[in-house]
Design a protein around this motif. Structure first.
Motif, PDB file in Angstrom:
ATOM      1  N   ASN A  37       0.871  -1.168   0.000  1.00 30.49           N
ATOM      2  CA  ASN A  37       0.000   0.000   0.000  1.00 30.49           C
ATOM      3  C   ASN A  37       0.918   1.231   0.000  1.00 30.49           C
ATOM      4  N   VAL A  38       0.997   1.917  -1.122  1.00 30.20           N
ATOM      5  CA  VAL A  38       1.927   3.043  -1.272  1.00 30.20           C
ATOM      6  C   VAL A  38       1.626   4.152  -0.269  1.00 30.20           C
ATOM      7  N   HIS A  39       0.361   4.372   0.055  1.00 28.46           N
ATOM      8  CA  HIS A  39       0.008   5.401   1.043  1.00 28.46           C
ATOM      9  C   HIS A  39       0.678   5.106   2.389  1.00 28.46           C
ATOM     10  N   LEU A  40       0.666   3.848   2.818  1.00 22.96           N
ATOM     11  CA  LEU A  40       1.314   3.491   4.090  1.00 22.96           C
ATOM     12  C   LEU A  40       2.828   3.667   3.976  1.00 22.96           C
ATOM     13  N   GLY A  41       3.378   3.361   2.824  1.00 22.20           N
ATOM     14  CA  GLY A  41       4.800   3.597   2.598  1.00 22.20           C
ATOM     15  C   GLY A  41       5.151   5.070   2.695  1.00 22.20           C
ATOM     16  N   ARG A  42       4.285   5.919   2.179  1.00 23.64           N
ATOM     17  CA  ARG A  42       4.525   7.369   2.232  1.00 23.64           C
ATOM     18  C   ARG A  42       4.483   7.887   3.678  1.00 23.64           C
ATOM     19  N   LEU A  43       3.696   7.244   4.528  1.00 25.24           N
ATOM     20  CA  LEU A  43       3.686   7.625   5.943  1.00 25.24           C
ATOM     21  C   LEU A  43       5.047   7.341   6.582  1.00 25.24           C
ATOM     22  N   LEU A  44       5.659   6.225   6.220  1.00 24.35           N
ATOM     23  CA  LEU A  44       7.001   5.928   6.708  1.00 24.35           C
ATOM     24  C   LEU A  44       8.009   6.917   6.126  1.00 24.35           C
ATOM     25  N   VAL A  45       7.888   7.233   4.851  1.00 24.36           N
ATOM     26  CA  VAL A  45       8.773   8.218   4.220  1.00 24.36           C
ATOM     27  C   VAL A  45       8.725   9.540   4.989  1.00 24.36           C
ATOM     28  N   ALA A  46       7.544   9.959   5.396  1.00 28.59           N
ATOM     29  CA  ALA A  46       7.401  11.217   6.145  1.00 28.59           C
ATOM     30  C   ALA A  46       8.189  11.170   7.448  1.00 28.59           C
ATOM     31  N   GLU A  47       8.217  10.013   8.099  1.00 32.79           N
ATOM     32  CA  GLU A  47       8.974   9.892   9.353  1.00 32.79           C
ATOM     33  C   GLU A  47      10.478   9.925   9.088  1.00 32.79           C
ATOM     34  N   LEU A  48      10.929   9.271   8.022  1.00 30.85           N
ATOM     35  CA  LEU A  48      12.347   9.332   7.662  1.00 30.85           C
ATOM     36  C   LEU A  48      12.751  10.769   7.347  1.00 30.85           C
ATOM     37  N   LYS A  49      11.893  11.461   6.610  1.00 30.76           N
ATOM     38  CA  LYS A  49      12.162  12.853   6.235  1.00 30.76           C
ATOM     39  C   LYS A  49      12.216  13.757   7.462  1.00 30.76           C
ATOM     40  N   GLN A  50      11.314  13.519   8.421  1.00 26.03           N
ATOM     41  CA  GLN A  50      11.303  14.366   9.606  1.00 26.03           C
ATOM     42  C   GLN A  50      12.608  14.236  10.401  1.00 26.03           C
ATOM     43  N   VAL A  51      13.107  13.033  10.550  1.00 25.17           N
ATOM     44  CA  VAL A  51      14.363  12.809  11.264  1.00 25.17           C
ATOM     45  C   VAL A  51      15.511  13.505  10.524  1.00 25.17           C
ATOM     46  N   HIS A  52      15.464  13.471   9.195  1.00 25.82           N
ATOM     47  CA  HIS A  52      16.453  14.191   8.381  1.00 25.82           C
ATOM     48  C   HIS A  52      16.316  15.699   8.606  1.00 25.82           C
ATOM     49  N   ASP A  53      15.091  16.208   8.514  1.00 23.92           N
ATOM     50  CA  ASP A  53      14.851  17.648   8.648  1.00 23.92           C
ATOM     51  C   ASP A  53      15.216  18.177  10.034  1.00 23.92           C
ATOM     52  N   LEU A  54      15.111  17.340  11.057  1.00 23.04           N
ATOM     53  CA  LEU A  54      15.490  17.743  12.413  1.00 23.04           C
ATOM     54  C   LEU A  54      17.003  17.761  12.614  1.00 23.04           C
ATOM     55  N   GLY A  55      17.745  17.284  11.616  1.00 26.61           N
ATOM     56  CA  GLY A  55      19.198  17.285  11.711  1.00 26.61           C
ATOM     57  C   GLY A  55      19.771  16.097  12.457  1.00 26.61           C
ATOM     58  N   PHE A  56      18.961  15.076  12.716  1.00 27.50           N
ATOM     59  CA  PHE A  56      19.457  13.872  13.388  1.00 27.50           C
ATOM     60  C   PHE A  56      20.323  13.047  12.450  1.00 27.50           C
ATOM     61  N   VAL A  57      19.962  13.062  11.157  1.00 24.26           N
ATOM     62  CA  VAL A  57      20.697  12.303  10.145  1.00 24.26           C
ATOM     63  C   VAL A  57      20.769  13.121   8.866  1.00 24.26           C
ATOM     64  N   ASN A  58      21.708  12.743   8.022  1.00 21.45           N
ATOM     65  CA  ASN A  58      21.737  13.214   6.652  1.00 21.45           C
ATOM     66  C   ASN A  58      21.366  11.994   5.813  1.00 21.45           C
ATOM     67  N   SER A  59      20.149  11.957   5.349  1.00 23.18           N
ATOM     68  CA  SER A  59      19.650  10.799   4.619  1.00 23.18           C
ATOM     69  C   SER A  59      20.290  10.738   3.238  1.00 23.18           C
ATOM     70  N   LEU A  60      20.871   9.572   2.914  1.00 22.24           N
ATOM     71  CA  LEU A  60      21.573   9.405   1.642  1.00 22.24           C
ATOM     72  C   LEU A  60      20.783   8.560   0.650  1.00 22.24           C
ATOM     73  N   ALA A  61      20.151   7.503   1.117  1.00 19.66           N
ATOM     74  CA  ALA A  61      19.353   6.639   0.242  1.00 19.66           C
ATOM     75  C   ALA A  61      18.442   5.771   1.103  1.00 19.66           C
ATOM     76  N   TRP A  62      17.274   5.446   0.552  1.00 19.28           N
ATOM     77  CA  TRP A  62      16.361   4.538   1.252  1.00 19.28           C
ATOM     78  C   TRP A  62      15.470   3.850   0.237  1.00 19.28           C
ATOM     79  N   VAL A  63      14.988   2.700   0.638  1.00 21.80           N
ATOM     80  CA  VAL A  63      13.984   1.982  -0.137  1.00 21.80           C
ATOM     81  C   VAL A  63      13.055   1.297   0.862  1.00 21.80           C
ATOM     82  N   ILE A  64      11.779   1.382   0.573  1.00 18.78           N
ATOM     83  CA  ILE A  64      10.781   0.718   1.410  1.00 18.78           C
ATOM     84  C   ILE A  64      10.238  -0.458   0.618  1.00 18.78           C
ATOM     85  N   MET A  65      10.561  -1.628   1.095  1.00 21.80           N
ATOM     86  CA  MET A  65      10.117  -2.865   0.479  1.00 21.80           C
ATOM     87  C   MET A  65       8.768  -3.250   1.089  1.00 21.80           C
TER      88      MET A  65
END
Length: 152
Positions: A37-65
């Motif tokens: 379900n791509v919508h549920l995947g996008r919810l996870l993407v939003a959490e990865l992005k938030q951690v990046h935006d908060l400066g906790f990580v510099n996100s380089l690559a990801w894939v949601i299987m």
């Protein structure tokens, strides 16, 4: 014979080093393929992005299987356990809410591997985002909706 859970073994020798690249993998509880379900995947993407935006990580690559994710990032302003706890707990809340479910969403623990200084991060990123190809989910990575890399 039932196997005893071994997620506690994943914590042995775990060390967080700011500026170091890590490849982490987390698996959905009972390997349920919820991210078909791509919508549920996008919810996870939003959490990865938030951690990046908060400066906790510099996100380089990801894939949601369908039943897990791989994420390559440089650790910045947090520890590895804090980053993973935040992503897994917040995504559990939002995804459970969207599915009208409760309880465990992720298997306990996660797998992590620190990249050595001499490793080519672009090579690791290509390996990460090629997962849908190797799994036979698509013939071209551009046809898979749940991945990204900093070098695009």
């Amino acid at each position: 014979m039932l196997q005893k859970p071994s997620s506690h073994l994943l914590r042995r020798g775990r060390y967080s080093e700011s500026g170091r690249a890590y490849l982490v993998t987390a698996v959905v509880y009972q390997r349920t393929p919820v991210f078909t379900n791509v919508h549920l995947g996008r919810l996870l993407v939003a959490e990865l992005k938030q951690v990046h935006d908060l400066g906790f990580v510099n996100s380089l690559a990801w894939v949601i299987m369908p039943d897990h994710f791989h994420w390559l990032f440089e650790l910045q302003g947090a520890t590895l356990p804090l980053v993973m706890k935040r992503v897994k707990s917040r995504s559990t809340l939002t995804i459970n809410r969207a599915r009208h479910t409760q309880g465990a969403f992720w298997q306990s623990g996660y797998h992590d591997r620190a990249a050595r200084a001499e490793e080519d991060l672009i090579h690791i990123a290509r390996y990460v985002i090629a997962n849908p190809l190797r799994a036979g989910l698509v013939e071209h990575i551009g046809d898979y909706p749940l991945w990204d890399a900093a070098w695009l």
